[in-house]
Design an enzyme around this catalytic site. Structure first.
Site, mmCIF file in Angstrom:
data_model
loop_
_atom_site.group_PDB
_atom_site.id
_atom_site.type_symbol
_atom_site.label_atom_id
_atom_site.label_comp_id
_atom_site.label_asym_id
_atom_site.label_seq_id
_atom_site.Cartn_x
_atom_site.Cartn_y
_atom_site.Cartn_z
ATOM 1 N N GLU A 112 40.960 34.686 30.726
ATOM 2 C CA GLU A 112 42.275 35.210 30.347
ATOM 3 C C GLU A 112 42.975 34.185 29.481
ATOM 4 O O GLU A 112 42.772 32.981 29.642
ATOM 5 C CB GLU A 112 43.148 35.403 31.603
ATOM 6 C CG GLU A 112 42.949 36.725 32.318
ATOM 7 C CD GLU A 112 43.876 36.844 33.518
ATOM 8 O OE1 GLU A 112 44.713 35.953 33.722
ATOM 9 O OE2 GLU A 112 43.741 37.825 34.244
ATOM 10 N N LYS A 140 40.726 41.965 42.191
ATOM 11 C CA LYS A 140 41.314 41.557 40.915
ATOM 12 C C LYS A 140 40.741 42.190 39.646
ATOM 13 O O LYS A 140 41.474 42.774 38.850
ATOM 14 C CB LYS A 140 41.178 40.036 40.765
ATOM 15 C CG LYS A 140 42.192 39.268 41.547
ATOM 16 C CD LYS A 140 41.889 37.784 41.477
ATOM 17 C CE LYS A 140 42.396 37.232 40.156
ATOM 18 N NZ LYS A 140 42.553 35.758 40.223
ATOM 19 N N ARG A 153 52.612 47.475 49.071
ATOM 20 C CA ARG A 153 53.409 47.401 50.300
ATOM 21 C C ARG A 153 54.853 47.127 49.924
ATOM 22 O O ARG A 153 55.174 46.978 48.751
ATOM 23 C CB ARG A 153 52.894 46.253 51.153
ATOM 24 C CG ARG A 153 52.823 44.958 50.318
ATOM 25 C CD ARG A 153 52.712 43.709 51.117
ATOM 26 N NE ARG A 153 52.382 42.552 50.289
ATOM 27 C CZ ARG A 153 53.241 41.829 49.602
ATOM 28 N NH1 ARG A 153 54.527 42.143 49.600
ATOM 29 N NH2 ARG A 153 52.856 40.783 48.887
#
Lengths: 508, 186, 508, 186
Positions: free
Chosen positions: C202, C118, C294
């Protein structure tokens, strides 16, 4: 025109389902009609309402105008969609709907009149400047006229009855010396078939391509075309594989044929979905063949490449709407459709009705299955044996072919004989892959299209068959052991045991 | 039943050819070994006596998932009478499958001529499980007459013709030899 | 790079089938791997080859790198497609494939490393100039730093663990006075969860939209984007309905987000299919959330509006091919996907595995069902309970909504509990129809989305239930009558009769 | 069986409400008449005694195609124990359906208290078809004890508790009155 709220679909099977799907999306109530043989058909179960309109034979049910209109009245349907076949091209039915105050979703009766009868349609088209297969525009007065005309256009020629079709009063003539006898037999056959011995002549086209243009008109005088469909893969004069774009058309030819098709439709004040069928000869000349004044079986390929829902447009136009798009739609990618039939290609495509024991339809990206059957459903022997239209889309023709092969391999439908393997062989055939196949293709290649065994698969199949037999025997044994144990062994009646063993083995 | 059984598998697309012989051996847990024996060369390629081990899973709707040497086959069956259609990777092949008992039964039946008096005989050594008729009964063609148990499987012998039962030699529970007279229909 | 000939799909269920479908179209052999619980799964049956890789729990089968690679070796597969989930974002697996000489169909391990963790991904993105949710770009040294930073960006804020995700070490803080206690608990939770008590901060976005951009890169340095997907319809942080185009995006926003997504992908030298997820706030500011390295579950909606087969592109790029299209593809029409789960929305979406007794999937124009189940299949309780992705296409968003409602009504899947009715309620909800729904939508409207009874349908259902009971009783009676007649009446054992009657009644 | 039977249909989404009563009359050829009777007003709308004629076709996989006053309903059923889920036009409703016999049986069962000696009694007049236990047998809760035939349907009475059979009054073949003692479990 008033808004349509409830649509009766005067048809059965997959096309009834197809039409109802769009109706449901548009929030319209749906009404099915069914014959006594179709009580368990998917369309009867799929609709919001369902009314029986008579016995199994279609002339006593689906073709009886009064019965259909009575169901419309009972249900309060304000519109009727005829699908294809049955009453879809019957001008009398259109007039009866009008009289009953029900909207017919299709062209006006006058357009059907203008296109329904062969020589009539031919004259109308000639008048409109549409190219027709070279020939006479009226029956001959006598044999000498016929002889002179044949000399002018050159052999081979076709003598055709003016009064009707279906191959009656029709003769192919290859040489001048055969003309007189053909003339006589054609006339006498036409007389006995139609009570009318008038014959006319057309140039015989050898193994032409069958290419058709989808047209659409509204009640405001707009008519557009939605490109072509290539329908030359025919067996016994019936299409089995259709695609768009046609692999033989150039953009110029598409534009020219589209322009002619729109002109033809405008000439008869056409409204709704219609198709102008053309024959294309080896020099890529195209000739008007006939107009189908209804939706076609092969409409999904047009839907795939244009993004249009043709049934939604039919409903829109039937309510007086203006066509949503008025300029040509460039085809996007390529689409192929195959018709899945309950029939045996090996025995001259003999219909093979019966009970479907298991179905698993192909799916995944860009695969569409329009079917009207389900596991446990008995395909009745009264109607057309088509059970599904399978269609695919891909960016290019070759990718579409590969996708259709994959989809056909995925299609599992047991209990009845189908043409699925035959369709796969068509998609594998080099002539089809090459793209330049004419209407003689399937007939010419019939033997090859029945397919050959792959020895490796046959061996695996043999193993599967033997192991299957063994497993059934094991199961039967286990059953016997269980029964014997359950009742204390020797006290069991052998009669009972026999019965059970036989039951365990099914009907073998 | 025997852990290993021989099956005669005839490809109906090549009826004139002799059937292939496949020996099936149950290994337990849905695993089997199959060995090909064939008396004559076959259009199905050389049948060389090779033994394959495989796994066969019967699915709820009657289809089978078969894995042979890593190859996965999704097999659907379509049965019509004695024939079985095998649909596998898009190929449909029709076979007639019979075990040894059935083959002998058939041979016995094939020997019948339907004119005049017909004596139904035991196609192999076995035990009479059930006799359905008595002297004087009217029987139809194909009607079951007697059940013989052999190789732990039962088989019903049917009347080769419509007629009257004139003799009943078979007795329930009796052991019979190959070829023994059982019932006559005239 | 050498041409791929045989692809092992290191996954199960519907995504394995989806990947194999494209492989089959491209003529590539397919290899399935399956756990002991998946011997009867459709993907095991669908592949050309199948190898068992361990017991039911995925950590003993689908997640065991060695077992997967052993199956690849046994089968001779030269490439592995990981699907999504399982090993698809595992850089170790990518390196193991490389070592084994098998092509991994996906991004290089280095790109996974850069995006997998992250704070690492966050720093990489900040470096590349990609907007991230306002916050710190490194863990705080002490509480005072955190306090000062919170004052700067304003409450509410999120404290997040740098070392890992899954909600651990994560705290929403609404007021300054709550910060210190949150700081302490977040740090201690992070320590025990990840062995690392680093936290960062955040800005908390209240009920944002979740909008993501599909990107695609090749080995020649080309990266393009294939537009966005709106994925704000989430329950328990899991997407259930996705659509494209996003109803809240303007063409300018699409271009801006697309540009940023391409920049993000280029920053990590991305190759193959990937997705940049963004949060969009009420003022339509967008912030990088994470990258999924993906294929996504919701890839079909992108396929519908672009005409691209994303799996085919993955295979193409894995063989060193140049991206077939290098400029942006304008979305054509609108597509919606719903995820069909074996779960009960009424009991907090509890998974509901079990045996499927009957399936009939929707079909017809522009409907695609990607499923991995069949009638008779037992949905195992070891894996994700998603059983199908149903997607539709239509020219406009409203038409797509109508089509999806129709398709959901058509979907018949009995034997297990599914969320089909819940999905239909989402498609009926005015907030969804309006298009401005955020990630709080499903939670907020949960009770309403469980649906209300239509009294008319309930009445019809009661009639159906009563008649059904009557028919079963009739059938049981008929069976008794038959049995009695067959054995000469009174001689029959009552015990036997009881058994038969019970059998006729099933397990009631 | 009676041509007309009453069914008690309880909507499981409204468990507190009294079940609706539906009288089903077979008209032959897959046709039925259904009349609603309900003791109390119901959330399912006014249940006004209206009689509907309908046609119900059972399909091979157990679903039903039902046509009521022209309305076509494709009905799938999902059965779990005594409950039946009815899926119709996208709505799934769960019901408990019982006929009068079953309702009485349940009332009888409900009257049981599982402490101490439990006497199983006949819930309605009928005939003892089968007695599964003898004095001294250990039985489990839910184990079948006796089968009573009534209204031409058989019903198995189960043990309300685990314990030992202390009395067997019921005799196979005997006719019993409503409330008659049958079997005691302690």
């Amino acid at each position: 025109m008033p808004r349509i709220k409830k649509v009766l679909v005067a048809n059965r099977g997959e096309i009834a389902i197809r039409v109802m799907r769009t109706c449901k999306e548009l929030g319209l109530a749906t009404v099915a009609v069914y014959s006594e043989a179709d009580r368990s058909a998917l369309h009867t179960r799929f609709a919001d309402e369902a009314y029986c309109i008579g016995p199994a034979p279609s002339r006593e049910s689906y073709l009886v105008i009064d019965n259909v209109l009575e169901a419309a009245k009972k249900s309060g349907a304000d519109a009727i969609h005829p699908g294809y076949g049955f009453l879809s091209e019957n001008a009398k039915f259109v007039r009866a709907c009008e009289k009953a105050g029900v909207t017919f979703i299709g062209p006006p009766a006058s357009a059907m009149d203008a296109m329904g009868e062969k020589t009539h349609a031919r004259r109308n088209m000639i008048k409109a400047g549409v190219p027709v297969v070279p020939g006479t525009d009226a029956p001959f007065a006598n044999f000498d006229e016929a002889k002179a005309f044949a000399a002018k256009i050159g052999f081979p020629v076709m003598l055709k009855a003016a009064g009707g079709g279906g191959g009656k009063g029709m003769r192919r003539v290859d040489r001048a010396e055969d003309l007189e006898s053909a003339w006589r037999t054609a006339k006498s056959e036409a007389m006995s078939a139609f009570g009318n011995d008038a014959v006319y002549m057309e140039k015989f086209l050898d193994q032409p391509h069958h290419v058709e243009i989808q047209v659409f008109g509204d009640t405001h005088g707009n008519v557009i075309h939605l490109n072509e469909r290539e329908c030359s893969a025919q067996r016994r004069n019936q299409k089995v594989v259709e695609e768009t774009p046609s692999p033989i058309l150039t953009p110029e030819m598409r534009a020219a044929m589209g322009e002619v098709a729109v002109r033809a439709a405008k000439a008869v004040n056409y409204v709704g979905a219609g198709t102008i069928e053309f024959l294309v000869d080896s020099k890529r000349n195209f000739y008007f063949l006939e107009m189908n004044t209804r939706l076609q079986v092969e409409h999904p390929v047009t839907e795939w490449v244009t993004g249009v829902d043709l049934v939604a447009w039919q409903l829109h136009v039937a309510q007086g709407g203006v066509l949503p798009i008025l300029k040509p739609i460039q085809p996007r990618g390529h689409s192929i459709e195959v018709r899945v039939y309950a029939e045996d290609p090996a025995t001259n495509f003999m219909p093979a009705p019966g009970t479907i024991s298991y179905v698993r339809v192909p799916s995944g990206p860009y695969v569409r299955d329009d079917s009207g059957v389900y596991a446990g459903y008995r395909v009745p022997n009264f109607y057309d044996p088509m059970i599904s239209k399978l269609s695919v889309w891909a960016p290019t023709r070759m990718e579409a072919i590969l996708k259709m092969r994959r989809a056909l391999d995925e299609y599992v439908l047991t209990g009845i004989t189908t043409n699925l393997r035959y369709l796969k062989q068509i998609l594998m055939h080099q002539e089809f892959v090459g793209g330049n196949y004419d209407t003689g293709f399937l007939g010419r290649e019939h033997q090859k299209l029945l397919g050959e065994e792959d020895p490796a698969l046959t061996r695996a199949s043999m193993i599967a068959a033997a192991v299957r037999a063994h497993q059934r025997a094991e199961k039967a044994q286990a059953q016997i052991a269980k029964n014997t144990a359950g009742t204390g062994g020797s006290g069991i009646s052998p009669w009972r045991t026999a019965g059970r063993r036989q039951a365990a083995w099914g009907k073998r | 039943m025997a852990r290993s059984t021989k099956y005669f598998v005839k490809n109906l697309a090549h009826k004139a050819d002799a059937p292939a012989e496949l020996e099936v051996e149950a290994l337990g847990d849905g695993r089997y070994a199959v060995t090909f024996h064939s008396p004559t060369p076959s259009p199905q390629g050389p049948l060389d006596g090779k033994r394959s081990e495989l796994e066969s899973l019967v699915l709820p709707h009657g289809a089978v998932s078969m894995i042979v040497d890593g190859q996965s086959y999704n097999v659907e069956f379509d049965e019509k009478g004695d024939e079985v259609g095998v649909l596998l990777r898009g190929q449909l092949t029709r076979f007639d499958v019979a075990d040894e008992r059935k083959v002998r039964m058939r041979a016995a039946t094939a020997a019948f001529s339907v004119e005049g008096k017909q004596m139904i005989t035991a196609p192999m050594p076995g035990k009479i499980v059930k006799v359905f008729v008595k002297v004087g009964d009217e029987v139809k063609e194909g009607q079951g007459l007697v059940v013989v148990e052999a190789m732990k499987m039962e088989n019903e012998l049917k009347s080769p013709k419509a007629g009257k039962v004139t003799e009943v030699v078979a007795k329930e529970g009796a052991t019979v030899e190959n070829g023994a007279n059982l019932i006559a229909v005239e």
